[in-house]
Scaffold this active site. Sequence first.
Site, short mmCIF file in Angstrom:
data_model
loop_
_atom_site.label_atom_id
_atom_site.label_comp_id
_atom_site.label_asym_id
_atom_site.label_seq_id
_atom_site.Cartn_x
_atom_site.Cartn_y
_atom_site.Cartn_z
N GLU A 65 -4.04 -8.85 -41.70
CA GLU A 65 -4.73 -10.40 -41.65
C GLU A 65 -6.03 -10.09 -40.43
O GLU A 65 -5.92 -9.36 -39.51
CB GLU A 65 -3.74 -11.15 -40.84
CG GLU A 65 -4.19 -12.48 -40.23
CD GLU A 65 -2.99 -13.21 -39.46
OE1 GLU A 65 -2.89 -14.42 -39.16
OE2 GLU A 65 -2.03 -12.28 -39.14
N LYS A 134 -4.13 -18.95 -44.92
CA LYS A 134 -2.86 -18.81 -44.30
C LYS A 134 -2.54 -20.45 -44.36
O LYS A 134 -3.15 -21.26 -43.69
CB LYS A 134 -2.99 -18.51 -42.97
CG LYS A 134 -1.72 -18.36 -42.24
CD LYS A 134 -1.98 -17.58 -40.87
CE LYS A 134 -0.79 -17.31 -40.05
NZ LYS A 134 -1.16 -16.53 -38.82
N CYS A 166 1.20 -13.11 -42.58
CA CYS A 166 2.11 -13.21 -40.98
C CYS A 166 3.15 -14.50 -41.10
O CYS A 166 4.00 -14.34 -41.62
CB CYS A 166 0.69 -13.56 -40.21
SG CYS A 166 1.44 -12.90 -38.26
#
Length: 306
Positions: A65, A134, A166
């Site tokens: 990320e 995200k 994540c």
Amino acid sequence: MSPLDLSLELGYISASLKGGTMRDLTVAAVQMNGRIGKVGENLKATLRWAERAKELGAELVLFPELNVTGHWPSPELIRYAEEVPEGPSTRALAGCARDLGLVIAFGVAELRGGCVYNTQVLVGPGGYIGKVSKLHLSHDEYFYFRPGRDVPVFDLGGYKVGIMICYDTMFPEHALLLALKGAEVLLAPHAARRGKFPRSERSLGKEFRKRLRTETRRLFSRAYDTGSYLVYTDQVGEAGEGIRHGGVSFVLGPDGEVLASCSKGIVHEDMTVAKLSADALLRRRGGSCFPLNTRRTEVFSELREL
């Protein structure tokens, strides 16, 4: 009659999981340190790791990320954010992917409509493929990033991938939706922040083994429940003042078992390489009691209202 033949005969396998389209595939997961705001340095390191992954036979390489622009919640973030696919990092890595004949998934702070998104970008031999932002922003990220809304699956010619960035991996629905939309390989890039690193080598080793054990256990269910391969990698080491990432990288099979993992520890850059078998995925998804083929959607429809 095999369990797979029986499942097909009874019509259990849903349209999204039917067919066994995946081919054998070699993947690489790079745990690297994307230093805050050091875009040029991070990009050069990403290019070097991509070349090494290709040398080891990888066809798909996953980076953490925000590995290119660095991961930190700050008002300064917008200074380093880039447009996608027009930005310089996407152009450079698309050129690398073309030259190497490799699919590369990398993380960048994306500038879009005057806002910043935490975005993972896919480029390949044919150039730019697509991007995912995200969905679930964790902790203080909410103040500096806009959340994404799309959950795409990318057909890369012989295999299909979905991306969970994540904190997105904490939500079972995300992995489920990707699998039902046809994803066979789940990519899980991370930049998981943590406190101070232990000082002694012994303590560092103990912390590394604990972290690897914790993360593989945590993500076991995402791979097992969806019958998918899962590729995980995290940023590693000190990225800037007060910003530390925990490292580790690994690959899980569609039965949740660890196929390969890193070996160098939480403060060291490393790369995990694994071969993914199409037959193993087909056996898992073709089982007579594989839940995604036999689930009763009419019973769970009320989930949409909760």
